[in-house]
Design an enzyme around this catalytic site. Sequence first.
Site, PDB file in Angstrom:
ATOM      1  N   GLU A  29      52.105 -62.331 -46.745  1.00 46.54           N
ATOM      2  CA  GLU A  29      51.531 -62.401 -45.648  1.00 46.54           C
ATOM      3  C   GLU A  29      49.990 -62.011 -45.838  1.00 46.54           C
ATOM      4  O   GLU A  29      48.992 -62.732 -45.317  1.00 46.54           O
ATOM      5  CB  GLU A  29      52.169 -61.163 -44.768  1.00 46.54           C
ATOM      6  CG  GLU A  29      51.526 -61.348 -43.171  1.00 46.54           C
ATOM      7  CD  GLU A  29      50.195 -60.463 -43.139  1.00 46.54           C
ATOM      8  OE1 GLU A  29      49.203 -60.366 -42.252  1.00 46.54           O
ATOM      9  OE2 GLU A  29      49.810 -59.479 -44.191  1.00 46.54           O
ATOM     10  N   ASP A  33      55.296 -57.907 -48.880  1.00 47.42           N
ATOM     11  CA  ASP A  33      54.341 -57.853 -50.015  1.00 47.42           C
ATOM     12  C   ASP A  33      53.075 -56.794 -49.349  1.00 47.42           C
ATOM     13  O   ASP A  33      52.918 -56.545 -48.142  1.00 47.42           O
ATOM     14  CB  ASP A  33      53.455 -59.367 -50.330  1.00 47.42           C
ATOM     15  CG  ASP A  33      52.696 -59.618 -48.746  1.00 47.42           C
ATOM     16  OD1 ASP A  33      53.288 -59.798 -47.984  1.00 47.42           O
ATOM     17  OD2 ASP A  33      51.644 -60.157 -48.964  1.00 47.42           O
TER      18      ASP A  33
END
Length: 468
Positions: free
Chosen positions: A145, A78
């Site tokens: 994350e 991400d």
Amino acid sequence: MRVLEGLQPAAALGFFETLCAIPHGSRDTKAISDYCVRFAQERGLSWQQDASNNVIIRKPASPGYEDHPTVILQGHLDMVCEKNAECDIDFSKDGLRLRHDDTYIFADGTTLGGDDGIAVAYALAVLDSSELKHPPLEAVFTVDEEIGMLGAAALDMSGLQGRVLLNIDSEDEGILTVSCAGGATSCLTVPVKRVPVQGNAWRVGVRGLTGGHSGVEINKGRANANKVLAAALQGLPVTLCSIAGGSKDNAIPRASEAVVVSEADDFAALFAANAAKAALPETEQHAEFYCEPAEAGEMLAESEAVLGLLNAVPNGVQAMSSDIPGLVQTSLNLGILTTDADAVRLTFSVRSSVNREKFGLIDQLKALAVRFGGSYSESGEYPAWEYQKDSRLREVMVEVFEAQYGRKPVVEAIHAGLECGIFSDRLPGLDAVSFGPQMHDIHTSRERLDIASTARTWEYLVAVLERL
């Protein structure tokens, strides 16, 4: 023609450009996760994908490395999606508009996602190559994350064989990170009842403090406005009506304000005298205390308990590391103080690179909550990545760095969280190092990836794998 065509390292930047064409903001990682699965399928590599969209891809060792310990290559899928006001990109369906000026790669009007797309690109390039020398590999791509390491927390690691981990999630070339803090968000709640006002109401506060990040700047002598105001009220003939300061648990609050009631005719003078005694550090001499008449209809019956708790709770640096000079080992920050209809709440960011110290500090907060008639709650707990005095991986990476760069790398720990903490907590005996190429202004539309650094870091990764 692809935008990054002709730039080196060609293989890694080719995959990076492909990844940038796939929407992959936090909580929107299905498409990029599926791409990684297709990549593995097309190459006959073993893979697994979980319900969170985490992906693990396994590749056998190159000839001659079959008996070497398995190495984990790890990064997250991400990215942070930020853009300029005039940019018309829809992160949910549009790819990034890559650009470069022969020195930096960047995206037109948006974040680049070099954090952490370059890690995924490096790993895919290694997995794709039939020429590189390497041990057995497990490429672990986590999700979300950027919003709390949620993917790593959800990942089933029981099948991972590797106990050597290369985390490629750093934006400073030449720095090897070998430890990070664990943490938690701790909340102390004191229930309150409202009673009629008796006396004159005053609005008091402190403002103009420096503030800062509670991980990076907790050791820079910056005062916490919530603690400063509590100290200025300590011992005065006051009853609280409300008190509040700060908006983020991980930010050192710059201002704090209370509405109080006092029957003392000279309260303003008493407050000014008490405030003058506040031991403000040199960094905060510009702070401003104020006291002005106010209106209030009710005050807190538990005012004494609230002020007692505020003055009793620890704050700031609690311990420094004995292994790494200058590293804050344990700290906490009273980042948010609020008064609601039925309670006063104190919210802390607790950090420590030693798990037992983190839990010891949490136990201290729990005991103080009980002592002053309150309760304790917690969220977002994550483990520390503790420093290992003996690390073969660190030794190898330092030696390879010196051979390639002609100088020593910086070996450091950080007082913030990394996914390595979760991996080290779940994989006993894990030997890990975090590194990466040079990036600037990550998480902003000014984000840039240094092209020459990306090439050097690729060569470094290849050489480290060959040594392992």
